[in-house]
Design a protein around this motif. Structure first.
Motif, PDB file in Angstrom:
ATOM      1  N   TRP A 123      19.110  -7.801  -8.321  1.00 20.90           N
ATOM      2  CA  TRP A 123      18.744  -8.684  -7.206  1.00 20.90           C
ATOM      3  C   TRP A 123      17.454  -8.166  -6.576  1.00 20.90           C
ATOM      4  N   ASN A 124      17.275  -6.858  -6.598  1.00 27.98           N
ATOM      5  CA  ASN A 124      16.006  -6.247  -6.190  1.00 27.98           C
ATOM      6  C   ASN A 124      15.461  -5.527  -7.404  1.00 27.98           C
ATOM      7  N   ASN A 125      14.195  -5.745  -7.704  1.00 29.31           N
ATOM      8  CA  ASN A 125      13.580  -4.936  -8.749  1.00 29.31           C
ATOM      9  C   ASN A 125      12.149  -4.616  -8.334  1.00 29.31           C
ATOM     10  N   VAL A 126      11.626  -3.533  -8.870  1.00 31.72           N
ATOM     11  CA  VAL A 126      10.232  -3.184  -8.598  1.00 31.72           C
ATOM     12  C   VAL A 126       9.507  -3.233  -9.924  1.00 31.72           C
ATOM     13  N   PHE A 166      -3.102  -0.629 -11.511  1.00 30.56           N
ATOM     14  CA  PHE A 166      -1.817  -1.324 -11.332  1.00 30.56           C
ATOM     15  C   PHE A 166      -1.315  -1.022  -9.944  1.00 30.56           C
ATOM     16  N   PHE A 167      -0.392  -1.836  -9.491  1.00 28.57           N
ATOM     17  CA  PHE A 167       0.332  -1.503  -8.262  1.00 28.57           C
ATOM     18  C   PHE A 167       1.757  -1.990  -8.420  1.00 28.57           C
ATOM     19  N   TYR A 168       2.623  -1.535  -7.542  1.00 27.43           N
ATOM     20  CA  TYR A 168       4.032  -1.902  -7.662  1.00 27.43           C
ATOM     21  C   TYR A 168       4.337  -3.141  -6.833  1.00 27.43           C
ATOM     22  N   LEU A 169       5.190  -3.958  -7.384  1.00 22.61           N
ATOM     23  CA  LEU A 169       5.555  -5.198  -6.713  1.00 22.61           C
ATOM     24  C   LEU A 169       7.084  -5.291  -6.627  1.00 22.61           C
ATOM     25  N   PRO A 170       7.630  -4.885  -5.476  1.00 21.64           N
ATOM     26  CA  PRO A 170       9.093  -5.013  -5.335  1.00 21.64           C
ATOM     27  C   PRO A 170       9.424  -6.485  -5.085  1.00 21.64           C
ATOM     28  N   ARG A 171      10.477  -6.951  -5.731  1.00 20.28           N
ATOM     29  CA  ARG A 171      10.833  -8.373  -5.569  1.00 20.28           C
ATOM     30  C   ARG A 171      12.310  -8.562  -5.282  1.00 20.28           C
ATOM     31  N   CYS A 229      18.117  -2.214   0.474  1.00 18.98           N
ATOM     32  CA  CYS A 229      16.812  -1.898  -0.117  1.00 18.98           C
ATOM     33  C   CYS A 229      15.856  -1.402   0.948  1.00 18.98           C
ATOM     34  N   ALA A 230      15.913  -2.029   2.131  1.00 13.51           N
ATOM     35  CA  ALA A 230      14.977  -1.681   3.191  1.00 13.51           C
ATOM     36  C   ALA A 230      15.324  -0.339   3.819  1.00 13.51           C
ATOM     37  N   GLN A 231      16.619  -0.118   4.042  1.00 13.15           N
ATOM     38  CA  GLN A 231      16.992   1.131   4.712  1.00 13.15           C
ATOM     39  C   GLN A 231      16.772   2.340   3.810  1.00 13.15           C
ATOM     40  N   SER A 232      16.963   2.122   2.507  1.00 18.44           N
ATOM     41  CA  SER A 232      16.863   3.272   1.607  1.00 18.44           C
ATOM     42  C   SER A 232      15.427   3.554   1.177  1.00 18.44           C
ATOM     43  N   CYS A 233      14.499   2.662   1.505  1.00 14.84           N
ATOM     44  CA  CYS A 233      13.125   2.785   1.014  1.00 14.84           C
ATOM     45  C   CYS A 233      12.458   4.071   1.514  1.00 14.84           C
ATOM     46  N   VAL A 234      12.145   4.968   0.586  1.00 13.22           N
ATOM     47  CA  VAL A 234      11.565   6.252   0.999  1.00 13.22           C
ATOM     48  C   VAL A 234      10.096   6.115   1.375  1.00 13.22           C
ATOM     49  N   GLY A 235       9.459   5.077   0.852  1.00 13.49           N
ATOM     50  CA  GLY A 235       8.058   4.854   1.218  1.00 13.49           C
ATOM     51  C   GLY A 235       7.929   4.136   2.546  1.00 13.49           C
ATOM     52  N   ARG A 236       9.075   3.722   3.084  1.00 10.76           N
ATOM     53  CA  ARG A 236       9.120   2.969   4.342  1.00 10.76           C
ATOM     54  C   ARG A 236       8.137   1.797   4.311  1.00 10.76           C
ATOM     55  N   ILE A 237       8.291   0.990   3.266  1.00 12.11           N
ATOM     56  CA  ILE A 237       7.381  -0.144   3.128  1.00 12.11           C
ATOM     57  C   ILE A 237       7.975  -1.421   3.716  1.00 12.11           C
ATOM     58  N   ARG A 238       9.286  -1.424   4.019  1.00 10.83           N
ATOM     59  CA  ARG A 238       9.926  -2.703   4.345  1.00 10.83           C
ATOM     60  C   ARG A 238      10.240  -2.859   5.830  1.00 10.83           C
ATOM     61  N   PHE A 239       9.808  -3.975   6.374  1.00 11.99           N
ATOM     62  CA  PHE A 239      10.094  -4.339   7.763  1.00 11.99           C
ATOM     63  C   PHE A 239      11.042  -5.533   7.748  1.00 11.99           C
ATOM     64  N   VAL A 240      12.001  -5.524   8.660  1.00 10.92           N
ATOM     65  CA  VAL A 240      12.939  -6.646   8.698  1.00 10.92           C
ATOM     66  C   VAL A 240      13.093  -7.126  10.132  1.00 10.92           C
ATOM     67  N   GLY A 241      13.054  -8.435  10.312  1.00  9.71           N
ATOM     68  CA  GLY A 241      13.252  -8.995  11.646  1.00  9.71           C
ATOM     69  C   GLY A 241      13.253 -10.502  11.597  1.00  9.71           C
ATOM     70  N   PHE A 242      13.384 -11.112  12.754  1.00  5.95           N
ATOM     71  CA  PHE A 242      13.377 -12.578  12.808  1.00  5.95           C
ATOM     72  C   PHE A 242      11.966 -13.076  13.078  1.00  5.95           C
ATOM     73  N   LEU A 243      11.605 -14.148  12.415  1.00 12.76           N
ATOM     74  CA  LEU A 243      10.239 -14.667  12.541  1.00 12.76           C
ATOM     75  C   LEU A 243       9.964 -15.275  13.911  1.00 12.76           C
ATOM     76  N   ASN A 292       0.820  -1.209   0.000  1.00 15.06           N
ATOM     77  CA  ASN A 292       0.000   0.000   0.000  1.00 15.06           C
ATOM     78  C   ASN A 292       0.854   1.259   0.000  1.00 15.06           C
ATOM     79  N   LYS A 293       2.109   1.089   0.403  1.00 18.02           N
ATOM     80  CA  LYS A 293       2.963   2.268   0.542  1.00 18.02           C
ATOM     81  C   LYS A 293       4.014   2.381  -0.547  1.00 18.02           C
ATOM     82  N   CYS A 294       4.134   1.355  -1.407  1.00 18.67           N
ATOM     83  CA  CYS A 294       5.181   1.392  -2.427  1.00 18.67           C
ATOM     84  C   CYS A 294       4.794   2.368  -3.531  1.00 18.67           C
ATOM     85  N   ILE A 295       5.694   3.319  -3.804  1.00 17.31           N
ATOM     86  CA  ILE A 295       5.412   4.307  -4.851  1.00 17.31           C
ATOM     87  C   ILE A 295       6.222   4.035  -6.117  1.00 17.31           C
ATOM     88  N   GLY A 296       6.894   2.898  -6.168  1.00 20.40           N
ATOM     89  CA  GLY A 296       7.613   2.516  -7.391  1.00 20.40           C
ATOM     90  C   GLY A 296       8.750   3.450  -7.752  1.00 20.40           C
TER      91      GLY A 296
END
Lengths: 404, 375
Positions: free
Chosen positions: B40-43, B132-137, B214-228, B13-17
């Protein structure tokens, strides 16, 4: 009475052997230092022996296009010759290939033609030769691989030249400096593409990178005959393989780039006995040429009742995929001794299987606390000796048709 | 199965591509020889053919019985697109004062495909129902990796300590079965060194207290990182507690560890007269179901319910997490854990270079000065 039985047994054994093919006699020459593909030495003195290489089908691979191309792959006849200068041995091979596929440029889905020569590390017990193609636990092999690369393969060589790994567009180089940079990068290319490995079974193949394997290879294509020629020169004795009684057990593998072959997708010979000057022993050539005299028809019945529920081969495709090694070309690649051993003692050589997770229900082996592999196949040692002979005789008929 | 699993959640919902993540990854990791075409990362824009082209149709992954499926290895020219360059040199050399000056920038080859070729095209009729929406992979660092299963040389492994899937370049011989086996086509072949390369989840950064680039630089702040397994981590809460973060194409059977919060809010469709069709959604549910499996219905319901709750009561933990007020709340890294792992292996632990994001369950707040200040 006892004597009569012994004689009878000896006679039946003799009847089951017929010596033919798969024996190459090395020609003694002064020096192998300048030997290359196309050398006059080869043209003039090589004694080529015809050997059949069969498609390797033991494991099922997951490349869709390659599988389609190799579905009905036929066997090929290759020619093998050997030379020795007393210190080194050279294995020279020629094989037909209608298309010359050389890896060039920036591609992700094409493959080059290539070949490999495999030496059994120890040929002193011919009936216990390593598993063909990969070696096996406690029975290692040395493998020399060469591929038709039209460019250097650039590998970061650990010398701290990280700067040269960077793509030219990500440097500040321009004009003449850029040309210099490109040249430096090119220099770092490993050329030609040749590698030596030691292997003790599937998944164990390890590249020898410490310069302890002293060898060289060459390959070239002769357009006129649509044939590749390839050679490997290595010391007669080194840490990775040595002859037993002046004999080597070698095997030849060839890859066709056109058929997207690489790794297990290849054509592979059975063990070949290479006799160096002074070799008088007959044991190895007997083993590599042994044709078991059994009742093939009875053997087929036995195979259908005992083997076909797990193994697949052409004409017996009831067993699920991945359940056990595919036996379609076992007769072309395995020696009779190996087939026999695998029937009565499946734990002697355990093929670890291709896709470890491809089907979680079909483990090909279990591992005990000490790391020893136990095959999932039960021993069929309760079969009568004649039944085993029949079975082996049938298994020896399982091989692809030879390409004309 | 690894002992612990590092995971990432991306809130679509927050990815602006904007491709900031793509560039961060590209410049950090894939600027080397032979990696020119690799992302390795693409949107990518969904719906669209993506990168590589039509990756969802190229096979790989597992069937319901657990059998690895055959796949197709994409072609650099047709499916990835060879990165083209411009005629900088001739531009510098040409005589712009002559009668017929050469036109300016020209690509050095005719581009046919690229990582962002069909950007923003989407599907549907404009302006009625296009969407459409953006899908970072990135690589999904699967629990049952298709690439690992396909490798005949044991060159791919999953790190015991955090489940990061890596290629051992010493063992890799460039057979490329991994590419056929990965249904996401997130392993790339380096033609210069003849080996496979892939996203490493920035493990050298993670071990030193930095989130993936990719996560730290994300300006939309869409990425969360942690241990499951870290119940305090946002990743755990989004994936296991609220079940709003879902794996991409779970039907491939690889059990991916990158999760997506599906796009929830889409504008309504217009009818023939240009009037809003009340209650309509531009993104067809079947498309979301194809991407994220049947659980997407419940995930969307939960998000909508939590939003209502927030409106009424002013409180919702889920909304707080998704809004991500503080950048450091999004990452719960575990430096101390890596220090312990390194010690056990007899290796020298890497020093911490950034303490803002380190708060994992094995890292006591008092061990880091940052937490002392706020305690």
């Amino acid at each position: 009475m006892k004597r009569v039985v012994t004689i009878a047994a000896a006679l039946s054994l003799a009847a089951s052997f017929s010596i033919a093919g798969n024996v190459v006699t090395a020609v003694k020459v002064k020096s192998l230092k300048h030997l290359k593909c196309g050398s006059k030495l080869i043209r003039k003195y090589a004694k080529f022996q015809k050997v059949v290489v069969y498609p390797q089908t033991t494991v099922h691979l997951n490349d869709k296009k390659a599988n389609e191309l190799n579905k009905d792959a036929k066997a090929k006849v290759v020619e093998v010759a050997a030379f020795t200068d007393g210190k080194n041995v050279a294995i020279v091979t020629r094989w037909p290939d209608k298309t010359k596929d050389v890896y060039k440029g920036y591609k992700s889905d094409i493959y080059p033609d290539g070949f490999a020569v495999q030496f059994a590390s120890d040929a002193s017990k011919p009936e216990k030769l390593p598993y063909i193609g990969m070696g096996s636990d406690g029975r290692p092999v040395a493998i020399y691989l060469r591929k038709a690369y039209g460019q250097g393969v650039y590998e970061p060589n650990g010398n701290g030249d990280v700067a040269h790994q960077v793509n030219e567009h990500n440097t500040n180089n321009f004009g003449k400096n850029l040309k210099k940079f490109k040249k430096e990068v090119k220099k770092l290319g490993v050329r030609p593409y040749q590698k030596a490995f030691v292997s003790e079974g599937f998944r164990s193949m390890t590249e020898i990178k410490d310069d302890s394997a002293n060898y060289r290879t060459d390959m070239h294509y002769v357009k006129k005959y649509h044939k590749w020629g390839g050679m490997v020169v290595r010391p007669i004795k080194d840490a990775y393989a040595k002859p037993a009684k002046n004999e080597f057990a070698v095997a030849i593998a060839v890859w066709d780039g056109k058929e997207l072959q690489r790794d297990g997708l290849k054509r592979l010979s059975s063990w070949i006995a290479v006799k160096l000057p002074g070799a008088k022993n007959k044991a190895l050539e007997k083993v590599v040429s042994e044709r078991v005299g059994g009742d093939v028809k009875k053997g087929k019945e036995l195979a259908m009742t005992n083997c076909a529920s797990c193994h697949r081969w052409k004409g017996a495709e009831m067993a699920p995929m991945y359940m056990a090694p595919d036996l379609s070309n076992i007769g072309g690649q395995a020696t009779a001794a190996y087939i026999k051993e695998s029937i009565v003692d499946p734990n002697a050589v355990v093929v670890p299987g291709y896709n470890r997770n491809s089907h979680p229900n079909f483990a090909w082996y279990t591992v005990d606390d000490k790391g020893h592999r136990t095959s999932a196949m039960p021993p069929f040692n309760y079969l009568k000796p004649q039944e085993i002979n029949d079975l082996v005789a049938y298994m020896q008929t399982l091989k692809a048709e030879v390409e004309k | 199965m690894s002992k612990r699993q590092l995971a990432m959640v991306m809130d679509l919902n927050k990815c602006i591509g904007c491709q900031t993540c793509t560039v961060a990854c590209k410049t950090q990791w894939t600027n080397r020889n032979g990696r020119e075409y690799m992302y390795w990362n693409n949107v990518e824009t969904y719906p669209g053919d993506g990168y590589p082209k039509k990756w969802m149709e190229l096979g790989g992954g597992f069937d319901a019985a657990g059998d690895l499926q055959p796949g197709i290895i994409p072609n650099i020219e047709a499916d990835y697109g060879v990165p083209w360059d411009y005629n900088y040199e001739s531009l510098a050399e040409q005589n712009l004062l002559s009668d017929k000056p050469e036109p300016g920038f020209r690509p050095d080859q005719s581009p046919t495909w690229g990582p962002n070729w069909d950007e923003d095209q989407g599907d549907g009729n404009f302006p009625m129902d296009n969407y459409f929406f953006y899908l970072p992979r990135i690589c999904n660092h699967c629990s049952n990796p298709g690439c690992l299963s396909a490798c005949p040389r044991d060159a791919i492994f999953k790190r015991e300590e955090d489940g990061v899937v890596l290629v051992d370049l010493d063992r890799c011989q460039g057979y490329r079965y991994c590419i056929a086996g990965c249904p996401y086509k997130k392993i790339y072949f380096n033609p210069k060194i003849s080996k496979s390369e892939k996203c490493i989840l920035c493990f050298p950064r993670i071990e030193q207290g930095l989130p993936p680039a990719c996560a730290q630089s994300c300006v939309g702040r869409i990425r969360f990182v942690g241990f499951l397994d870290d119940e305090e981590s946002q990743v755990y809460k989004l994936v296991h507690k609220y079940k709003v973060a879902l794996p991409l194409r779970p039907d491939y059977g690889t059990q991916p560890n990158v999760y997506y919060v599906p796009p929830v809010d889409t504008p309504p469709k217009f009818d023939e007269n240009g009037k809003i069709i009340e209650g309509s959604d531009r993104i067809p549910m079947e498309e979301l179901e194809k991407l994220f499996g049947p659980a997407v219905h419940d995930a969307i319901k939960t998000i909508k319910a939590e939003r209502e709750k927030r409106k009424k009561t002013g409180e919702s933990e889920l909304m707080d997490i998704l809004i991500a007020y503080q950048h450091q709340d999004m990452f719960r890294l575990d430096h101390n854990y890596y220090v312990e792992v390194a010690k056990k292996k007899g290796m020298k632990p890497l020093p911490l270079v950034d303490e803002r994001y380190v708060a994992g369950k094995h890292t006591k707040p008092s061990s880091i000065s940052h937490f002392k200040v706020h305690a």
